[in-house]
Design a protein around this motif. Sequence first.
Motif, PDB file in Angstrom:
ATOM      1  N   GLU A  62      46.294  35.057  82.754  1.00 38.55           N
ATOM      2  CA  GLU A  62      46.731  34.252  83.891  1.00 38.55           C
ATOM      3  C   GLU A  62      47.692  35.028  84.776  1.00 38.55           C
ATOM      4  O   GLU A  62      47.611  34.973  86.011  1.00 38.55           O
ATOM      5  N   ARG A 129      43.659  30.180  78.125  1.00 39.46           N
ATOM      6  CA  ARG A 129      44.521  29.025  78.388  1.00 39.46           C
ATOM      7  C   ARG A 129      44.314  27.944  77.327  1.00 39.46           C
ATOM      8  O   ARG A 129      45.273  27.288  76.890  1.00 39.46           O
ATOM      9  N   GLU A 255      40.486  25.023  82.222  1.00 40.19           N
ATOM     10  CA  GLU A 255      39.958  25.463  80.936  1.00 40.19           C
ATOM     11  C   GLU A 255      38.443  25.587  80.951  1.00 40.19           C
ATOM     12  O   GLU A 255      37.848  26.025  79.970  1.00 40.19           O
TER      13      GLU A 255
END
Length: 412
Positions: A62, A129, A255
């Motif tokens: 991320e 994630r 996700e």
Amino acid sequence: MKFLTATDRYIFRLVMLPLLATLAIAASLLLLEKMLNLFDFVAAEGGPVSVVWRMLANLLPEYLSLGIPIGLLLGILLAFRRLATSSELDIFRAVGMSYFRLLRVPFMLAIALAAINFAIVGFIQPSSRYLYEELRFELRSGAFGAKVRVGEFNNVGKNLTVRIDESRNNGNALSGLFVFAQSNSGQTIAVTAEQGQFLRTDDPDTILLRLQKGTLVHYAPSYKSPRVLSFTSHDIPIPLPKIENFRTRGGKDREYLITELVQIGGDAQKPLVERDRAWANFHFRLVEVAMMLLLPLLALALAVPPKRSTSALGVFLSIVMVVTYHKINEYAEGVGGMGIVDPFIALWLPFLLFAALILWMYHIIAHVPGGQPIGALEVFATKSGKWVKSIFRFGRKSRLATIGMPAPSAET
């Protein structure tokens, strides 16, 4: 690299050093800021320290998706700024090399990094994630072990309270223990012991607390008085609470893999709100990657300062523009996800406006003689700097006058 000329290889070296440095610094700063919060969270939940590194590893994709565009922009900008301030850029232009020709290597890097970023935001980041959220769930649910804090009353299992005064040898040697248990029928047991230790059993859902040198007080509603027992060794089985299974991946839009977002957005059986959120997140990822293909033009437009100037306003402005565009996309994703505006229009309209601004800035710097796309801002920054300097110079003149010294002239 054989198809690259000497100029291309030189520009490649100039771009790569600040690009890698910026990427490393940006990722490190983001990880360090998150690391402090994770250490506090893991310590509060009683989990092992190793979980922090696993959680940070899952957050790295991320942060890379945010750091790669900034690293690419600053790498190109600082490289061409160095060429401009050292007059090398004028030499390249004098021998007939256009700005677009000089951007060949930066565009190659932009395409390669955009492909890497697409793989990150499309496939790697959603999975990482989900793993990060799973680790948070396991910490809160106690999947990494019973959370027993020293010096506090801890609820371990059902109707069982434990207090430990001191823990040594990584929790294998406990001292100053108090245990209180209560059954559904009203019976209670209170135990104090000098030493103790947690032991595993054959049943994975039960642990054994072995107490040594203590006193046990047993009470039941049918007893006239509590029964007191002194013991040398006493074992108390502790049933572990059942741990719920973590939800399946896809509880949140970020996700989902990018292919799954397309499937959800095109499924007419899904609720309209869910489809809008899926399309909004899909277009958000695409415009973030597509924006990277414009960064070489933006970097060049902001890298070349006015003649006989070393102003770094373009560096500051580049970061402001990229961060602002990212925040606009986040807002547009929210608006598109709520169905207020069509997700395609909400995300791609700001992209087109941003692209038009960058192309105009590049046209000014590349095709207008002496053109400066941020010339007005440069003039404003220069005047503001002179005004600030005059304030401090005025204060210095006043101090010199109070001690009877002449103020330095402009020539000195």
